[in-house]
Motif scaffolding. Structure first.
Motif, PDB file in Angstrom:
ATOM      1  N   ARG A  23       2.652   0.925  -7.025  1.00 48.58           N
ATOM      2  CA  ARG A  23       1.569   1.388  -6.535  1.00 48.58           C
ATOM      3  C   ARG A  23       1.400   2.587  -7.170  1.00 48.58           C
ATOM      4  O   ARG A  23       0.700   2.705  -8.095  1.00 48.58           O
ATOM      5  N   PHE A  24       2.139   3.559  -7.110  1.00 49.50           N
ATOM      6  CA  PHE A  24       2.440   4.300  -7.335  1.00 49.50           C
ATOM      7  C   PHE A  24       3.467   5.278  -8.420  1.00 49.50           C
ATOM      8  O   PHE A  24       4.188   4.824  -7.663  1.00 49.50           O
ATOM      9  N   LEU A  46       2.609   5.469   3.032  1.00 47.99           N
ATOM     10  CA  LEU A  46       2.942   4.218   1.950  1.00 47.99           C
ATOM     11  C   LEU A  46       4.275   5.121   2.108  1.00 47.99           C
ATOM     12  O   LEU A  46       4.662   5.890   2.296  1.00 47.99           O
ATOM     13  N   PRO A  47       5.946   4.176   1.670  1.00 49.23           N
ATOM     14  CA  PRO A  47       7.202   4.777   2.124  1.00 49.23           C
ATOM     15  C   PRO A  47       7.027   5.216   0.288  1.00 49.23           C
ATOM     16  O   PRO A  47       6.642   5.149  -0.933  1.00 49.23           O
ATOM     17  N   ARG A  65       5.670  -1.319  -3.484  1.00 49.31           N
ATOM     18  CA  ARG A  65       3.995  -0.919  -2.929  1.00 49.31           C
ATOM     19  C   ARG A  65       5.043   0.390  -2.485  1.00 49.31           C
ATOM     20  O   ARG A  65       3.980   0.562  -0.522  1.00 49.31           O
ATOM     21  N   GLY A  66       4.699   1.287  -3.368  1.00 47.86           N
ATOM     22  CA  GLY A  66       4.964   2.479  -2.120  1.00 47.86           C
ATOM     23  C   GLY A  66       4.958   3.428  -3.491  1.00 47.86           C
ATOM     24  O   GLY A  66       3.961   3.075  -4.779  1.00 47.86           O
ATOM     25  N   GLY A 308      12.356  -2.601  -2.964  1.00 50.23           N
ATOM     26  CA  GLY A 308      10.800  -3.502  -3.364  1.00 50.23           C
ATOM     27  C   GLY A 308      11.083  -5.096  -1.778  1.00 50.23           C
ATOM     28  O   GLY A 308      10.080  -5.434  -2.959  1.00 50.23           O
ATOM     29  N   PHE A 309      12.303  -5.981  -1.827  1.00 50.08           N
ATOM     30  CA  PHE A 309      12.308  -6.300  -1.023  1.00 50.08           C
ATOM     31  C   PHE A 309      11.672  -6.178   0.769  1.00 50.08           C
ATOM     32  O   PHE A 309      11.535  -4.754   0.954  1.00 50.08           O
ATOM     33  N   PRO A 310      11.555  -7.438   0.797  1.00 48.83           N
ATOM     34  CA  PRO A 310      10.591  -7.053   2.625  1.00 48.83           C
ATOM     35  C   PRO A 310      11.169  -6.555   3.417  1.00 48.83           C
ATOM     36  O   PRO A 310      10.296  -5.277   3.817  1.00 48.83           O
ATOM     37  N   ALA A 311      12.903  -5.348   3.812  1.00 48.10           N
ATOM     38  CA  ALA A 311      12.979  -5.369   4.535  1.00 48.10           C
ATOM     39  C   ALA A 311      13.281  -3.722   3.997  1.00 48.10           C
ATOM     40  O   ALA A 311      13.578  -3.697   2.833  1.00 48.10           O
TER      41      ALA A 311
END
Ligand SMILES: Cc1cc2nc3c(=O)[nH]c(=O)nc-3n(C[C@H](O)[C@H](O)[C@H](O)COP(=O)(O)OP(=O)(O)OC[C@H]3O[C@@H](n4cnc5c(N)ncnc54)[C@H](O)[C@@H]3O)c2cc1C
Length: 319
Positions: A23-24, A46-47, A65-66, A308-311
Motif C-alpha cells: 500500500r505504501f 497501518l502495520p 496492506r501496510g 501479507g498473509f492473514p495473520a
C-alpha cells in the motif's frame, strides 16, 4: 522528509519474484528516516514490514496492506579487527571487504544473498558457521518506543536460524559490531572464493527461490537418524536432519503445483519456474509438509518469512 510511494509491486524486490503491491513503500537510509517511516505507519494506523534484500521472503498475491520500509543504510566503519556495519550493507560485498582487510571469520557465509540486517535477524549460516558467532553487539530500533538499543551477543538469542529479532518483530536491526580475527588477505580471499565456488557448483544461486524453504528439523527417531547417516555417510549434527533429504526420501523431487516446483537439484529449494503465484508456493509447501509428515513422521517448519498473509508477521505458511 522521506517520500512514500503507493501501490508498489513487491515481486521485483524478492528473490522469488512473487507477490502483490505494498500500500505504501519507502526507503530508510538512516535511523532518523527509519523512525520517520515508523511514525508514518503509526499515524495511518497501518502495520509496517521491513525489507532487506528480499531473499527470504514470500509475499502474498494480495501484497501488503501496510508500509514497507526498505533499509538502505549502508555505512561500514573499521577499527582493527572490529567492523561496525549498517543493516543495509550487502552481506557478500561486506565479506569481500573483510578479505581485503585480511580479517577472518565470515568466509563460510560468502554467497548468502541479502543484507546484513536480514542475516542477523535470521542468524544466517552455512557450512557450520553462522553470523551470530561474529556479531558481538547488535543495535536495534524498537518500533514502539523508537529507542535505539545495544544488545550484546548473549542477549540476542542467537540459535539455529533464529534470534531475538526474529521472535520479536518490533526489534529492527540497524547495525552490528562484528568482531573478526587477524588473517592474511590472500588466505581469507582464497577461502571466500572457495565458498562461492562450492555454492556456484550446486547451480542453485540463480534459481528463483528463497534458498532453503524449510528449517532442518530436530529428529528424535534413532532409526531415521541411522537411515540418514548410512545413506549420506554423514554424522547428523545437533540431532538435525537436512529437510532436503527428508523431502527427497518422501519422493517429492520435481513435484509441481502450477509453476511452483520442488527443485530437482536440492529438494529443500521450492522454486518459481516461471510465473508462480504465492498461492501455488503455499499449496506446494503444504503438500510437502503433509507428505513428509506421513512418510517420515517429521513436522517441517518454514525458514522463509511470509508477508501479507492473514495473520500479522506470520512465520508459517497458512494451513
Ligand atoms: C539462492 C539462495 C541461497 C540461500 N542460502 C542461504 C544459506 O546458505 N544460509 C542462510 O542462512 N540463508 C540462505 N538463504 C536465505 C537468505 O539469503 C537469508 O535468510 C538472508 O539472510 C535474508 O536476508 P535479506 O536481507 O534478504 O532478508 P529479507 O528477505 O529482506 O527479509 C527476511 C525477513 O527478515 C526481516 N528483516 C530483514 N531485515 C531486517 C532488519 N534489519 N531488522 C529486522 N528484520 C529484518 C524481514 O522483515 C523478513 O521478515 C538463501 C537464499 C537464496 C535465495
Amino acid at each position: 522528509m522521506i517520500a512514500f510511494q503507493e501501490h508498489v509491486p513487491l515481486a521485483p524486490f524478492t528473490s522469488l519474484k512473487i507477490g502483490g503491491p505494498a500500500r505504501f513503500f519507502t526507503t530508510a537510509a538512516s535511523v532518523t528516516e527509519l523512525r520517520e517511516a515508523l511514525l508514518f505507519a503509526r499515524e495511518k494506523g497501518l502495520p509496517f514490514g521491513i525489507l532487506g534484500g528480499g531473499s527470504n521472503l514470500l509475499v502474498s498475491d494480495d501484497g501488503f496492506r501496510g508500509v514497507i520500509i526498505r533499509l538502505q543504510m549502508e555505512g561500514v566503519r573499521r577499527s582493527g579487527c572490529e567492523i561496525e556495519a549498517e543493516a543495509g550493507v550487502d552481506l557478500t560485498g561486506l565479506i569481500y571487504r573483510t578479505a581485503d582487510w585480511g580479517l577472518s571469520g565470515m568466509e563460510s557465509l560468502a554467497g548468502i544473498p541479502g543484507l546484513l540486517g536480514g542475516a542477523v535477524r535470521g542468524n544466517a549460516g552455512a557450512y557450520g558457521s553462522c553470523i551470530g558467532e561474529v556479531a558481538a553487539t547488535v543495535f536495534a530500533l524498537h518500533a514502539e518506543s523508537l529507542a535505539l538499543l545495544a544488545l550484546e551477543r548473549e542477549d540476542c538469542g542467537f540459535s539455529y536460524r533464529s534470534s531475538r529479532f526474529k521472535l520479536d518483530p518490533r526489534l529492527i536491526v540497524v547495525s552490528a559490531l562484528l568482531v573478526l580475527s587477524k588473517g592474511e588477505p590472500e588466505a581469507v580471499r582464497h577461502k571466500v572464493e572457495g565458498t562461492i565456488a562450492k555454492r556456484t557448483a550446486r547451480h542453485l544461486q540463480c534459481e528463483k527461490s528463497v534458498g532453503s524453504f524449510f528449517m532442518n528439523p530436530v529428529v528424535t527417531d534413532p532409526e531415521l537418524i541411522r537411515r540418514f547417516e548410512t545413506d549420506q555417510q554423514l554424522r547428523c549434527r545437533e540431532s538435525r536432519i537436512p529437510a532436503g533429504w527428508l523431502i527427497d526420501q518422501s519422493g517429492l523431487r520435481n513435484t509441481r503445483v502450477g509453476a511452483a516446483m520442488v527443485s530437482a537439484l536440492h529438494a529443500n529449494y521450492l522454486i518459481n519456474t516461471g510465473e508462480a503465484s504465492a498461492d501455488e508456493m503455499i499449496r506446494l509447501a503444504r503438500l510437502v509438509k503433509s507428505r513428509v509428515r506421513d512418510a517420515m513422521g517429521v513436522q517441517l517448519q518454514e525458514e522463509v518469512s511470509c508477508l501479507g498473509f492473514p495473520a500479522p508477521e506470520q512465520q508459517e505458511v497458512p494451513r
